[in-house]
Write a protein that holds these residues in place. Structure first.
Motif, PDB file in Angstrom:
ATOM      1  N   PHE A   1       2.844  -5.796   9.201  1.00  0.00           N
ATOM      2  CA  PHE A   1       2.023  -4.843   8.460  1.00  0.00           C
ATOM      3  C   PHE A   1       0.607  -5.382   8.324  1.00  0.00           C
ATOM      4  CE2 PHE A   1       3.800  -7.657   5.205  1.00  0.00           C
ATOM      5  CZ  PHE A   1       2.710  -7.941   4.398  1.00  0.00           C
ATOM      6  N   THR A   2      -0.310  -4.456   8.024  1.00  0.00           N
ATOM      7  CA  THR A   2      -1.714  -4.811   7.815  1.00  0.00           C
ATOM      8  C   THR A   2      -2.150  -4.278   6.468  1.00  0.00           C
ATOM      9  OG1 THR A   2      -2.178  -4.685  10.189  1.00  0.00           O
ATOM     10  CG2 THR A   2      -4.062  -4.586   8.692  1.00  0.00           C
ATOM     11  N   PRO A   3      -2.469  -5.147   5.533  1.00  0.00           N
ATOM     12  CA  PRO A   3      -2.869  -4.676   4.201  1.00  0.00           C
ATOM     13  C   PRO A   3      -4.246  -4.021   4.233  1.00  0.00           C
ATOM     14  CG  PRO A   3      -3.134  -7.056   4.360  1.00  0.00           C
ATOM     15  CD  PRO A   3      -2.468  -6.624   5.628  1.00  0.00           C
ATOM     16  N   GLN A   4      -4.397  -2.935   3.483  1.00  0.00           N
ATOM     17  CA  GLN A   4      -5.677  -2.241   3.424  1.00  0.00           C
ATOM     18  C   GLN A   4      -6.767  -3.110   2.814  1.00  0.00           C
ATOM     19  OE1 GLN A   4      -5.099   1.473   1.366  1.00  0.00           O
ATOM     20  NE2 GLN A   4      -3.655   2.281   2.896  1.00  0.00           N
ATOM     21  N   SER A   5      -6.371  -4.030   1.949  1.00  0.00           N
ATOM     22  CA  SER A   5      -7.354  -4.884   1.282  1.00  0.00           C
ATOM     23  C   SER A   5      -8.002  -5.881   2.237  1.00  0.00           C
ATOM     24  CB  SER A   5      -6.689  -5.656   0.133  1.00  0.00           C
ATOM     25  OG  SER A   5      -5.616  -6.457   0.630  1.00  0.00           O
TER      26      SER A   5
ATOM     27  N   GLU B   1       5.726 -11.092  -2.714  1.00  0.00           N
ATOM     28  CA  GLU B   1       5.454 -10.541  -4.040  1.00  0.00           C
ATOM     29  C   GLU B   1       4.094  -9.858  -4.096  1.00  0.00           C
ATOM     30  OE1 GLU B   1       5.874 -13.795  -6.716  1.00  0.00           O
ATOM     31  OE2 GLU B   1       8.074 -13.828  -6.608  1.00  0.00           O
ATOM     32  N   GLY B   2       3.630  -9.375  -2.971  1.00  0.00           N
ATOM     33  CA  GLY B   2       2.359  -8.661  -2.960  1.00  0.00           C
ATOM     34  C   GLY B   2       1.143  -9.529  -2.710  1.00  0.00           C
ATOM     35  N   LYS B   3       1.340 -10.835  -2.557  1.00  0.00           N
ATOM     36  CA  LYS B   3       0.227 -11.738  -2.269  1.00  0.00           C
ATOM     37  C   LYS B   3       0.181 -11.999  -0.760  1.00  0.00           C
ATOM     38  CE  LYS B   3       0.473 -14.047  -6.757  1.00  0.00           C
ATOM     39  NZ  LYS B   3       0.650 -15.351  -7.469  1.00  0.00           N
ATOM     40  N   ASN B   4      -0.929 -11.622  -0.150  1.00  0.00           N
ATOM     41  CA  ASN B   4      -1.066 -11.708   1.295  1.00  0.00           C
ATOM     42  C   ASN B   4      -1.556 -13.096   1.718  1.00  0.00           C
ATOM     43  OD1 ASN B   4      -0.295  -8.968   1.571  1.00  0.00           O
ATOM     44  ND2 ASN B   4      -2.378  -8.345   1.055  1.00  0.00           N
ATOM     45  N   VAL B   5      -0.691 -14.064   1.528  1.00  0.00           N
ATOM     46  CA  VAL B   5      -0.987 -15.456   1.853  1.00  0.00           C
ATOM     47  C   VAL B   5       0.131 -16.000   2.739  1.00  0.00           C
ATOM     48  CG1 VAL B   5      -2.308 -15.823  -0.257  1.00  0.00           C
ATOM     49  CG2 VAL B   5       0.166 -16.241  -0.257  1.00  0.00           C
ATOM     50  N   GLU B   6      -0.076 -17.178   3.299  1.00  0.00           N
ATOM     51  CA  GLU B   6       0.979 -17.794   4.112  1.00  0.00           C
ATOM     52  C   GLU B   6       2.187 -18.101   3.240  1.00  0.00           C
ATOM     53  OE1 GLU B   6       0.090 -20.717   7.052  1.00  0.00           O
ATOM     54  OE2 GLU B   6      -2.031 -20.174   7.129  1.00  0.00           O
TER      55      GLU B   6
ATOM     56  N   ASP C   1       0.821  -1.216   0.000  1.00  0.00           N
ATOM     57  CA  ASP C   1       0.000   0.000   0.000  1.00  0.00           C
ATOM     58  C   ASP C   1       0.855   1.267   0.000  1.00  0.00           C
ATOM     59  OD1 ASP C   1      -2.359  -1.593   0.171  1.00  0.00           O
ATOM     60  OD2 ASP C   1      -2.073  -1.756   2.344  1.00  0.00           O
ATOM     61  N   GLY C   2       1.930   1.251  -0.762  1.00  0.00           N
ATOM     62  CA  GLY C   2       2.782   2.413  -0.912  1.00  0.00           C
ATOM     63  C   GLY C   2       3.808   2.600   0.192  1.00  0.00           C
ATOM     64  N   LYS C   3       3.846   1.680   1.173  1.00  0.00           N
ATOM     65  CA  LYS C   3       4.813   1.773   2.257  1.00  0.00           C
ATOM     66  C   LYS C   3       5.808   0.618   2.176  1.00  0.00           C
ATOM     67  CE  LYS C   3       1.626   3.996   5.500  1.00  0.00           C
ATOM     68  NZ  LYS C   3       0.989   3.912   6.850  1.00  0.00           N
ATOM     69  N   THR C   4       7.014   0.862   2.649  1.00  0.00           N
ATOM     70  CA  THR C   4       8.058  -0.156   2.610  1.00  0.00           C
ATOM     71  C   THR C   4       8.342  -0.683   4.009  1.00  0.00           C
ATOM     72  OG1 THR C   4       9.107   0.858   0.678  1.00  0.00           O
ATOM     73  CG2 THR C   4      10.442  -0.647   1.985  1.00  0.00           C
TER      74      THR C   4
END
Length: 312
Positions: free
Chosen positions: A164-168, A181-186, A154-157
Motif C-alpha cells: 500500500f501507499t499512504p496518502q500522507s 498500528e498506523g505508523k508508516n515506519v520500518e 486511509d480508509g482501506k483494508t
C-alpha cells in the motif's frame, strides 16, 4: 575552407543549448534529452552542459573508468578484490551471493546467484511479502481467514503481505504485516532505493571492451536501463553524415565531442554501419552525447531483424 564537420558540431551544440527541455513547472525533464543519460549516471560519469541553465548535457566525462585494474571489481565507488563478496549495503534484495571473480575475458567481474522466485502456495495459503526479501515467503496457512493480519490505511483494508501507499507520504513503499498500528515506519514502510541499472555489477565486461548500451525501440535511452550491448566487430565502420570527411581510426581520449566505440572514433552526428553482426542487425547507433554512441533497435515496421546476411 571551414571543415563541414566543425560547422555541423557547432550547430548541434547551439540547438542543444537553445532548445532545453523543461517541464511546465520549470523542472528539467531528462526524458526529452538525447543520449544514454541513465547509463552515464549509473557508471558515475560527469556531465557537461552548454550553459548554466541548460537541462540536457552535451557530453560526459568518464575518466573515472580509465586505469582500472583487471584483477578487481568496481561498484558504487567501492573497489573489491578477487574472492570478495558484494557488501550488504551495496546490494539489492535479489543481489544474492555476488562474488568478484575472473570472467571469460580474463578480467574480474561479479557473478551472482540466479534467483528463481516462482513458487505457488498451497490452497488456502499465501506467501508473505517483505520489503527486505527478494522472493515472497514464508508460506502462511491460517486456519481461518480472520487469522490473517489486516492493516487499515486511509480508509482501506489490506491483508498481510499486500502493498500500500499512504496518502500522507506517497513516496513510501509499504507492506501490511502483523503489528501495524498506523505508523508508516520500518519494518512496514521505507523509502525506495534510488533507481539504478547496476551497470558495473552486471555489465563490467562491456565497459572494459568499450561496448555501448543498446535500447529497444520502445525504450527511452535517457531514462531507461539497457538489456544488451553492442560491441565492436571486424566489420564495423563509421558512416559520416553527408558533406563530412570520412575517417575512422583509434580514438583520441583527449578530443572533445567524440564518441568511442571499441577503437573507433565517431564525431557528433556520425553513425555506425548496422548489420555487421547479429548484435547490430536493425540497430541504429549515432554519436549524440559523447563519449558513447546512442544505440537503439529500430521498430519492426522499419526493419526486419530476419533479413540479414549469414554471419557464421
Amino acid at each position: 575552407m571551414v571543415n563541414p564537420q566543425y560547422i555541423y558540431t557547432i550547430i548541434y551544440l547551439y540547438v542543444c543549448i537553445i532548445f532545453n527541455d523543461f517541464s511546465a513547472d520549470g523542472a528539467c525533464d531528462k526524458s526529452k534529452c538525447k543520449g544514454p543519460l541513465k547509463y552515464y549516471e549509473d557508471i558515475n560519469c560527469v556531465p557537461t552542459y552548454g550553459s548554466e541553465d541548460s537541462c540536457c548535457p552535451i557530453k560526459y566525462n568518464c575518466q573515472n573508468l580509465e586505469g582500472r585494474s583487471g584483477e578487481k571489481c568496481y561498484f558504487k565507488g567501492r573497489v573489491y578484490n578477487m574472492g570478495e563478496t558484494l557488501r550488504e549495503e551495496d546490494a539489492k534484495a535479489c543481489d544474492i551471493n555476488c562474488v568478484c571473480g575472473p570472467s571469460v575475458y580474463g578480467r574480474s567481474r561479479f557473478s551472482c546467484a540466479i534467483v528463481d522466485c516462482f513458487h505457488r502456495p498451497e490452497p488456502g495459503c499465501y506467501l508473505k511479502q517483505s520489503l527486505n526479501q527478494c522472493c515472497p515467503g514464508p508460506e502462511i496457512c491460517p486456519e481461518r481467514d480472520t487469522d490473517i493480519p489486516r492493516c487499515t490505511v486511509d480508509g482501506k483494508t489490506y491483508l498481510d503481505g499486500q502493498r500500500f501507499t499512504p496518502q500522507s507520504d506517497p513516496t513510501l513503499n509499504c507492506v501490511c504485516s502483523g503489528g501495524y498500528e498506523g505508523k508508516n515506519v520500518e519494518p512496514f514502510c521505507k523509502q525506495p532505493e534510488p533507481f539504478s541499472c547496476d551497470v558495473e555489477l552486471r555489465q563490467s565486461d562491456d565497459i572494459y571492451n568499450n561496448c555501448t548500451p543498446v535500447f529497444y525501440s520502445s525504450q527511452n535511452p535517457a531514462t531507461d536501463c539497457n538489456f544488451f550491448s553492442r560491441c565492436q566487430n571486424p566489420n564495423d565502420k563509421v558512416v559520416k553524415p553527408e558533406g563530412a570527411t570520412a575517417t575512422t581510426g583509434v580514438s583520441n581520449s583527449g578530443a572533445d565531442f567524440t564518441c568511442r566505440f571499441g577503437n573507433l572514433t565517431m564525431n557528433v552526428g556520425d553513425e555506425l554501419k548496422s548489420g555487421t553482426d547479429y548484435s547490430s542487425v536493425c540497430v541504429k547507433c549515432v554519436c549524440e552525447v559523447p563519449p558513447l554512441p546512442t544505440c537503439q533497435r529500430l521498430p519492426d515496421n522499419e526493419c526486419d531483424v530476419a533479413a540479414h546476411p549469414n554471419f557464421d
